[in-house]
Motif scaffolding. Sequence first.
Motif, PDB file in Angstrom:
ATOM      1  N   UNK A 198      36.886  31.696  49.100  1.00  0.00           N
ATOM      2  CA  UNK A 198      38.121  30.902  49.066  1.00  0.00           C
ATOM      3  C   UNK A 198      39.256  31.719  48.463  1.00  0.00           C
ATOM      4  N   UNK A 199      38.978  32.394  47.357  1.00  0.00           N
ATOM      5  CA  UNK A 199      40.012  33.174  46.669  1.00  0.00           C
ATOM      6  C   UNK A 199      40.482  34.355  47.507  1.00  0.00           C
ATOM      7  N   UNK A 200      39.544  35.096  48.088  1.00  0.00           N
ATOM      8  CA  UNK A 200      39.927  36.269  48.871  1.00  0.00           C
ATOM      9  C   UNK A 200      40.707  35.872  50.124  1.00  0.00           C
ATOM     10  N   UNK A 201      40.306  34.783  50.758  1.00  0.00           N
ATOM     11  CA  UNK A 201      41.019  34.326  51.951  1.00  0.00           C
ATOM     12  C   UNK A 201      42.456  33.958  51.610  1.00  0.00           C
ATOM     13  N   UNK A 202      42.632  33.240  50.504  1.00  0.00           N
ATOM     14  CA  UNK A 202      43.985  32.861  50.078  1.00  0.00           C
ATOM     15  C   UNK A 202      44.794  34.077  49.654  1.00  0.00           C
ATOM     16  N   UNK A 223      48.575  33.695  41.328  1.00  0.00           N
ATOM     17  CA  UNK A 223      48.831  32.350  41.842  1.00  0.00           C
ATOM     18  C   UNK A 223      48.413  32.322  43.305  1.00  0.00           C
ATOM     19  N   UNK A 224      47.440  31.490  43.624  1.00  0.00           N
ATOM     20  CA  UNK A 224      46.930  31.394  44.986  1.00  0.00           C
ATOM     21  C   UNK A 224      47.319  30.050  45.586  1.00  0.00           C
ATOM     22  N   UNK A 225      47.669  30.061  46.859  1.00  0.00           N
ATOM     23  CA  UNK A 225      48.084  28.842  47.550  1.00  0.00           C
ATOM     24  C   UNK A 225      46.923  28.304  48.385  1.00  0.00           C
ATOM     25  N   UNK A 226      46.556  27.049  48.138  1.00  0.00           N
ATOM     26  CA  UNK A 226      45.453  26.418  48.853  1.00  0.00           C
ATOM     27  C   UNK A 226      45.929  25.163  49.570  1.00  0.00           C
TER      28      UNK A 226
END
Length: 317
Positions: A198-202, A223-226
């Motif tokens: 999830x983190x790497x994709x974002x 800061x990651x956008x989900x």
Amino acid sequence: MFLNQRLKGMRFHEKVQEPGHPLHKAWTELSRPGAAGIVDRLKVKRLEVHKLLTGIRDRYPELESHLDPERVASWDPKPDDGTSGIGPRIVRGIVIVLVVLAIPRMLSQCSDGSEDSAPPIAVLSDAEVDAKVREIFGLSVDMDAVKRVDPKLARELLTAINKPDIVLPLNFVRLQALGSAEVADRDALEARAELKAIWLTAAQAKSAQICRMAMDGDLRALTLDFSEKERAREQDLLRKLLEAKVLSHMPKGGETRYAIPGWLVNDTLERSGLSLERLKAALTDPDSAERCEAETALAQAVRASPKKVPDDVLKGL
């Protein structure tokens, strides 16, 4: 020759004390008296401390006398085998089509591992603290719930909540999740692997630089956008790791080798769009320009079929 080295050491000593020097923060940290605590570890990157200590020990060993021995020891624990090392280090070996190559990786840590640390004085109200905790683990979890499950994590999380300028509370928990592989059971390993996907994709969707930071575990200011769905999924997975009581673990590090099975290589190839040779090069070269695409594709492939993935791959991911 000896005199030249001493002169170089003196010049380095002068320069490293200047605020603009890249290792100035590490030098200042190691010069302070007493053992480092959790807040101290959040202010300075472990990799910078490692570079400083390694550099002066190799080139200017006399300079270590300017540092505080207790402070250095707290950053530089000695493993059980008697060898020295700078904090938790994971050397990850990847076997692709019977080729074994090792990738050195530094795992950033925000915890001092102290069981006896006094709880920090709360700056925010209980309601505000609970709101921050719910942002991380979902509406069903408040600070009291964290204390019941993992008192050590609760102390450290409260520090992070009250010191958001050092590390965002959510990113602190993400870092702890990354470091949980050594003690996680199968279910927790699968949760950790899905979180990384999830983190790497974002991160990849934002920029190559952000993706590299995520790959290197440099999550402190990230800061990651989900989507709402992915954010809820992250909360579910972090809650699972909380319940497994692995989020307060302090990794010891060591060498890990794992073989990516053929079916997983094929899935990763399809997702990445890379050739086999380019995929192998990207996964085994930390400086590869295609490393982000390769690692993200591997994490996504693992997420798609976690039950088929060997334990050693889940631990090394």
